[in-house]
Design a protein around this motif. Structure first.
Motif, PDB file in Angstrom:
ATOM      1  N   MET A 234       0.820  -1.208   0.000  1.00 35.08           N
ATOM      2  CA  MET A 234       0.000   0.000   0.000  1.00 35.08           C
ATOM      3  C   MET A 234       0.857   1.262   0.000  1.00 35.08           C
ATOM      4  O   MET A 234       0.584   2.217  -0.719  1.00 35.08           O
ATOM      5  N   LEU A 235       1.922   1.268   0.793  1.00 35.41           N
ATOM      6  CA  LEU A 235       2.756   2.462   0.899  1.00 35.41           C
ATOM      7  C   LEU A 235       3.641   2.655  -0.325  1.00 35.41           C
ATOM      8  O   LEU A 235       4.104   3.757  -0.592  1.00 35.41           O
ATOM      9  N   ALA A 236       3.864   1.593  -1.079  1.00 37.43           N
ATOM     10  CA  ALA A 236       4.613   1.727  -2.329  1.00 37.43           C
ATOM     11  C   ALA A 236       3.795   2.465  -3.381  1.00 37.43           C
ATOM     12  O   ALA A 236       4.343   2.915  -4.395  1.00 37.43           O
ATOM     13  N   HIS A 237       2.483   2.578  -3.161  1.00 35.20           N
ATOM     14  CA  HIS A 237       1.595   3.294  -4.087  1.00 35.20           C
ATOM     15  C   HIS A 237       0.796   4.349  -3.326  1.00 35.20           C
ATOM     16  O   HIS A 237      -0.402   4.521  -3.543  1.00 35.20           O
ATOM     17  N   SER A 238       1.460   5.072  -2.429  1.00 34.27           N
ATOM     18  CA  SER A 238       0.753   6.018  -1.558  1.00 34.27           C
ATOM     19  C   SER A 238       0.144   7.175  -2.339  1.00 34.27           C
ATOM     20  O   SER A 238      -0.841   7.769  -1.906  1.00 34.27           O
ATOM     21  N   ASP A 239       0.722   7.523  -3.517  1.00 31.04           N
ATOM     22  CA  ASP A 239       0.170   8.639  -4.288  1.00 31.04           C
ATOM     23  C   ASP A 239      -1.088   8.236  -5.046  1.00 31.04           C
ATOM     24  O   ASP A 239      -1.894   9.091  -5.430  1.00 31.04           O
ATOM     25  N   GLN A 240      -1.274   6.944  -5.274  1.00 32.28           N
ATOM     26  CA  GLN A 240      -2.471   6.426  -5.927  1.00 32.28           C
ATOM     27  C   GLN A 240      -2.944   5.211  -5.131  1.00 32.28           C
ATOM     28  O   GLN A 240      -2.652   4.069  -5.498  1.00 32.28           O
ATOM     29  N   PRO A 241      -3.651   5.452  -4.032  1.00 30.97           N
ATOM     30  CA  PRO A 241      -4.007   4.364  -3.120  1.00 30.97           C
ATOM     31  C   PRO A 241      -4.703   3.203  -3.825  1.00 30.97           C
ATOM     32  O   PRO A 241      -5.606   3.394  -4.642  1.00 30.97           O
ATOM     33  N   LEU A 242      -4.253   1.996  -3.513  1.00 32.51           N
ATOM     34  CA  LEU A 242      -4.804   0.789  -4.102  1.00 32.51           C
ATOM     35  C   LEU A 242      -6.114   0.411  -3.417  1.00 32.51           C
ATOM     36  O   LEU A 242      -6.308   0.675  -2.231  1.00 32.51           O
ATOM     37  N   SER A 243      -6.985  -0.239  -4.171  1.00 31.40           N
ATOM     38  CA  SER A 243      -8.198  -0.784  -3.578  1.00 31.40           C
ATOM     39  C   SER A 243      -7.837  -2.052  -2.802  1.00 31.40           C
ATOM     40  O   SER A 243      -6.750  -2.624  -2.957  1.00 31.40           O
ATOM     41  N   THR A 244      -8.771  -2.499  -1.973  1.00 29.46           N
ATOM     42  CA  THR A 244      -8.542  -3.736  -1.222  1.00 29.46           C
ATOM     43  C   THR A 244      -8.297  -4.906  -2.152  1.00 29.46           C
ATOM     44  O   THR A 244      -7.424  -5.742  -1.915  1.00 29.46           O
ATOM     45  N   ASP A 264      -6.930  -8.227  13.655  1.00 27.28           N
ATOM     46  CA  ASP A 264      -6.326  -9.037  14.692  1.00 27.28           C
ATOM     47  C   ASP A 264      -4.966  -8.482  15.111  1.00 27.28           C
ATOM     48  O   ASP A 264      -4.651  -8.439  16.297  1.00 27.28           O
ATOM     49  N   VAL A 265      -4.169  -8.033  14.147  1.00 25.31           N
ATOM     50  CA  VAL A 265      -2.806  -7.592  14.428  1.00 25.31           C
ATOM     51  C   VAL A 265      -2.750  -6.124  14.843  1.00 25.31           C
ATOM     52  O   VAL A 265      -1.958  -5.740  15.707  1.00 25.31           O
ATOM     53  N   LEU A 266      -3.619  -5.277  14.251  1.00 18.90           N
ATOM     54  CA  LEU A 266      -3.575  -3.841  14.524  1.00 18.90           C
ATOM     55  C   LEU A 266      -4.873  -3.290  15.112  1.00 18.90           C
ATOM     56  O   LEU A 266      -4.926  -2.117  15.497  1.00 18.90           O
ATOM     57  N   GLY A 267      -5.910  -4.093  15.150  1.00 20.86           N
ATOM     58  CA  GLY A 267      -7.174  -3.617  15.699  1.00 20.86           C
ATOM     59  C   GLY A 267      -7.858  -2.568  14.850  1.00 20.86           C
ATOM     60  O   GLY A 267      -8.588  -1.710  15.372  1.00 20.86           O
ATOM     61  N   ILE A 268      -7.643  -2.619  13.524  1.00 21.62           N
ATOM     62  CA  ILE A 268      -8.166  -1.599  12.627  1.00 21.62           C
ATOM     63  C   ILE A 268      -8.293  -2.193  11.229  1.00 21.62           C
ATOM     64  O   ILE A 268      -7.585  -3.150  10.895  1.00 21.62           O
ATOM     65  N   SER A 269      -9.202  -1.674  10.407  1.00 17.56           N
ATOM     66  CA  SER A 269      -9.352  -2.185   9.047  1.00 17.56           C
ATOM     67  C   SER A 269      -8.197  -1.704   8.164  1.00 17.56           C
ATOM     68  O   SER A 269      -7.594  -0.657   8.438  1.00 17.56           O
ATOM     69  N   PRO A 270      -7.847  -2.448   7.108  1.00 15.69           N
ATOM     70  CA  PRO A 270      -6.749  -2.012   6.239  1.00 15.69           C
ATOM     71  C   PRO A 270      -7.007  -0.658   5.581  1.00 15.69           C
ATOM     72  O   PRO A 270      -6.089   0.155   5.457  1.00 15.69           O
ATOM     73  N   LYS A 271      -8.240  -0.391   5.189  1.00 16.19           N
ATOM     74  CA  LYS A 271      -8.548   0.879   4.552  1.00 16.19           C
ATOM     75  C   LYS A 271      -8.349   2.044   5.510  1.00 16.19           C
ATOM     76  O   LYS A 271      -7.748   3.074   5.164  1.00 16.19           O
ATOM     77  N   ARG A 272      -8.842   1.894   6.727  1.00 15.54           N
ATOM     78  CA  ARG A 272      -8.691   2.949   7.732  1.00 15.54           C
ATOM     79  C   ARG A 272      -7.227   3.147   8.104  1.00 15.54           C
ATOM     80  O   ARG A 272      -6.750   4.279   8.245  1.00 15.54           O
ATOM     81  N   TYR A 273      -6.495   2.048   8.255  1.00 15.85           N
ATOM     82  CA  TYR A 273      -5.082   2.158   8.630  1.00 15.85           C
ATOM     83  C   TYR A 273      -4.289   2.890   7.551  1.00 15.85           C
ATOM     84  O   TYR A 273      -3.470   3.766   7.859  1.00 15.85           O
TER      85      TYR A 273
END
Length: 333
Positions: A234-244, A264-273
């Motif tokens: 995700m961070l490799a494409h931070s200028d054009q955020p990828l979809s799930t 489970d690992v971060l207590g947050i959804s991938p999109k929100r994180y």
């Protein structure tokens, strides 16, 4: 940032004196992270509001004591010294803290190598801990138990202390930090420093249960590996955020598994994180590029995939308690 210390705290680029004591209070999560010399840490602020953090550090021969708190939820990653091991507890927590994908209670002890810190602390939490050189830990362990360090010390693991042990560690930290704050001349007394160092390290070692179960670690590591690979993607494409779906196809997992692993690992959804990490990225870029001529908020925001300036400014202000233009002006000033 304010600094109060019995001895001047060393800069991260300089060799530290043998022993020192420092208290730092900061209103910026990056200043908070960088206030810990000889360590390389990155903090992302995950809950909204203006950041307020406090750190108290004592460097003893071969061991550093830490007491840390913040009003915001934070994910901290990085290194706290090669050839060192950390032992820590989150004493106060409104919600769950997570260490390397493992949930923590107020009586949990985190133990791990200094090269791989990954800790999520909730808002209004307080942490105590020690970071100790391998040689010192190994020598004291051998002296106490007449055997080498246990193999599980090489893992990043959570164990449960007793209520009495947790309370005793908290009281001992408060007592030693208070003693060195009120009597800074003790930092020049080698005999006293060694006695204090050994006393606190012995208490941490004795708080570890006699039996440590590592059977769940492989499963935890597998989930965390999914999260780490997704974050990298995700961070490799931070200028054009990828979809799930894009992320899932690139790392070879399903949307359901990705969502499960993040929660489970971060207590947050991938999109929100991802959105929160991108907001933190904009903030760091605004501060690091403030010296550049003609730097503009909208240009920095676009680099992190925020194209609607009004929506971005609203979210940024809610997350950090100030407009992005204020961040830039403060950094320029």
């Amino acid at each position: 940032m304010s600094l109060q210390s019995g001895h001047t705290m060393p800069q991260s680029s300089a060799m530290p004196p043998p022993s020192w004591h420092a208290c730092v209070r900061s209103s910026d999560v990056d200043v908070h992270a960088s206030a810990q010399p000889q360590w390389s840490l990155n903090y992302d602020q995950l809950s909204p509001g203006r950041f307020d953090g406090q750190i108290e550090l004592v460097q003893l021969p071969g061991l550093r004591m830490i007491r840390e708190g913040a009003n915001c939820k934070v994910r901290q990653r990085g290194q706290i010294g090669r050839g060192h091991y950390g032992l820590a507890m989150v004493l106060e927590q409104d919600s769950e803290a997570i260490f390397n994908g493992q949930r923590l209670s107020t009586e949990s002890i985190m133990i791990g190598r200094g090269e791989e810190l990954d800790l999520l602390t909730p808002a209004h939490s307080e942490l105590i801990g020690v970071v100790v050189e391998h040689e010192l830990l190994a020598a004291l362990w051998q002296s106490m138990y007449q055997k080498p360090l246990s193999a599980w010390i090489e893992e990043q693991i959570v164990v449960q202390a007793s209520t009495a042990s947790a309370r005793h560690l908290d009281k001992m930290h408060r007592r030693i930090l208070g003693l060195l704050s009120s009597s800074p001349e003790l930092l020049n007394d080698p005999v006293t420093l060694i006695q204090l160092r050994d006393a606190i390290l012995i208490e941490w070692i004795e708080a570890i249960p006699s039996q440590v179960d590592t059977s769940e670690l492989r499963r935890v590591e597998a989930r965390k590996k999914v999260v780490d690979r997704a974050c990298e993607c995700m961070l490799a494409h931070s200028d054009q955020p990828l979809s799930t779906l894009d992320v899932c196809s690139r790392i070879g997992t399903s949307p359901r598994k990705l969502d499960y692993c993040f929660n489970d690992v971060l207590g947050i959804s991938p999109k929100r994180y991802l959105r929160l990490v991108r907001l933190n990225g904009v903030r760091r870029d605004l501060k690091s590029r403030a010296h550049e001529a003609r730097v503009k908020v909208q240009d920095v925001a676009a680099r992190w995939g925020f194209w609607h300036l009004s929506e971005f400014s609203r979210d940024y202000s809610a997350q950090f308690g100030e407009l992005p233009s204020q961040t830039l002006r403060n950094a320029q000033g």
